[in-house]
Scaffold this active site. Sequence first.
Site, PDB file in Angstrom:
ATOM      1  NE  ARG A  42      -3.755  -0.259   2.110  1.00 59.38           N
ATOM      2  CZ  ARG A  42      -5.174  -0.473   2.547  1.00 59.38           C
ATOM      3  NH1 ARG A  42      -5.509   0.376   3.514  1.00 59.38           N
ATOM      4  NH2 ARG A  42      -6.046  -1.175   2.040  1.00 59.38           N
ATOM      5  CE  LYS A  66      -7.731 -10.195   2.295  1.00 64.06           C
ATOM      6  NZ  LYS A  66      -7.517  -9.065   1.310  1.00 64.06           N
ATOM      7  CE  LYS A  78      -2.376  -4.755   2.570  1.00 60.07           C
ATOM      8  NZ  LYS A  78      -3.683  -5.551   1.801  1.00 60.07           N
ATOM      9  CG  ASP A 115      -3.528  -3.001  -0.876  1.00 55.35           C
ATOM     10  OD1 ASP A 115      -4.088  -3.865  -0.508  1.00 55.35           O
ATOM     11  OD2 ASP A 115      -3.519  -2.341   0.021  1.00 55.35           O
ATOM     12  CB  THR A 151     -10.975  -8.207  -5.688  1.00 52.77           C
ATOM     13  OG1 THR A 151      -9.491  -8.299  -5.642  1.00 52.77           O
ATOM     14  CG2 THR A 151     -11.532  -8.078  -4.406  1.00 52.77           C
ATOM     15  N   GLY A 187     -15.381  -0.704  -9.508  1.00 49.57           N
ATOM     16  CA  GLY A 187     -16.034  -0.401 -10.975  1.00 49.57           C
ATOM     17  C   GLY A 187     -15.967  -1.788 -11.531  1.00 49.57           C
ATOM     18  CB  ALA A 239     -13.586   3.345  -1.066  1.00 44.94           C
ATOM     19  CB  ALA A 261     -12.879  -1.649   1.592  1.00 48.54           C
ATOM     20  CG  ASN A 262      -7.999  -5.314   2.389  1.00 51.25           C
ATOM     21  OD1 ASN A 262      -8.610  -6.480   2.646  1.00 51.25           O
ATOM     22  ND2 ASN A 262      -7.225  -5.222   1.406  1.00 51.25           N
TER      23      ASN A 262
HETATM   24  N1  PHE Z   1      -4.008  -6.438  -2.022  1.00 53.18           N
HETATM   25  C1  PHE Z   1      -5.007  -7.564  -2.228  1.00 53.18           C
HETATM   26  C2  PHE Z   1      -5.598  -8.182  -0.928  1.00 53.18           C
HETATM   27  O1  PHE Z   1      -5.464  -7.500  -0.006  1.00 53.18           O
HETATM   28  C3  PHE Z   1      -4.172  -8.526  -3.321  1.00 53.18           C
HETATM   29  C4  PHE Z   1      -3.059  -9.140  -2.813  1.00 53.18           C
HETATM   30  C5  PHE Z   1      -3.095 -10.408  -2.195  1.00 53.18           C
HETATM   31  C6  PHE Z   1      -1.815  -8.613  -2.902  1.00 53.18           C
HETATM   32  C7  PHE Z   1      -2.009 -11.247  -1.712  1.00 53.18           C
HETATM   33  C8  PHE Z   1      -0.641  -9.534  -2.612  1.00 53.18           C
HETATM   34  C9  PHE Z   1      -0.623 -10.720  -2.036  1.00 53.18           C
HETATM   35  O2  PHE Z   1      -6.034  -9.061  -0.895  1.00 53.18           O
END
Ligand code: PHE
Length: 350
Positions: A42, A66, A78, A115, A151, A187, A239, A261-262
């Site tokens: 990110r 996840k 992350k 991301d 996604t 989108g 978002a 969104a995360n």
């Molecule tokens: N950023 C995305 C997510 O949160 C996709 C992602 C997954 C990127 C795994 C890298 C590794 O799921």
Amino acid sequence: MESLLKEWKGETTIVRYDQPTGAWVFIAIFSTRLGPAAGGTRMRPYSDVQSALQDAFRLAEAMTYKLALCGMSFGGGKAVIAIPPDFDPKFRSGVLSRYGELVHQLGGLFYTGSDVGTSSNDMDIIAEKGSPYVFGRTLTAGGAGSSGPATALGVFSGIQIACQHVFGERSLTGRRVLVQGAGSVGGALIEYLRSSGAEVKFSDAEEASICQFRDDIGLQCVPVEEVYSEECDIFSPCALGGVLNSRTIPQLKCRVVAGGANNQLAEPEDAARLKDRGILYAPDYVINAGGAMFLAGVEAQGWTKEHMEKEVTEGIQNVLQKIFELAAKKGITTEAAARQVAEKRLSAAI
Ligand code: PHE
């Protein structure tokens, strides 16, 4: 900063101050129990360094759940590149390239992809030095491209299951869905929803997206400040995080919250706030796993597009169904149910 680092329950934190740009780079490895940590990079400005680290920590934990729930053999991590507010885009490739070198030095402890704030083009730059630990490069560079559409497919499939649970049928015909954020995930989701017969409204802060969906397609655009109180059947946050909180939840006029969104919940108590209002919440890290499944499946496991789409659709629907049933049976929040299932999978892997 010190107390954040001490109290975090994750495994490892890597900190780099990028001298030439003044950017802070944090790589948070929450868990490698199921395999090397994977998670997006990110890139954005933050109000302070501490919130950047905190964001990395929370997102890395969510990545762990996840990946455990979607059945991929990866742990969770992350990366956050916190750029200064006055960051000059001409320094972008420099910081990305040095970051790629760092990812390479980690030797497979951490796999990354795009991301919020990073694209497949950025992955190409990171991969010049960071390969083979970079997912989601452009198709031209030999990668799988953007994870946004996959996604969105997962979110769409999850919305169907949520409808089944709440309205007794999967069909979205005539269902009013409000999509917050019409970017790469929102989108693509709008397109899936429209072709399924749903009545779609959207909200976005970017003029370009507003033009694309309101002016070109004729969708109703809800002003950003009215998005939480707009009446709909399904509210779909696609978002940034933290949009479900003590201020917004009381305003919601929907039966389901299900979006891409995360970190949608601002604090853990928000899961109960939604439940108390009778709103079914599809935990973000469950319903938005399609991107991770796409990247890891196509790039690390050689899945074809057809196979990936089947895995994403069925995988997310099955797990969500299980979570909704468990939550209803035990009278707990869907977030708590998801956590229980994920913890079970994590502790089964020794
Ligand atoms: N950023 C995305 C997510 O949160 C996709 C992602 C997954 C990127 C795994 C890298 C590794 O799921």
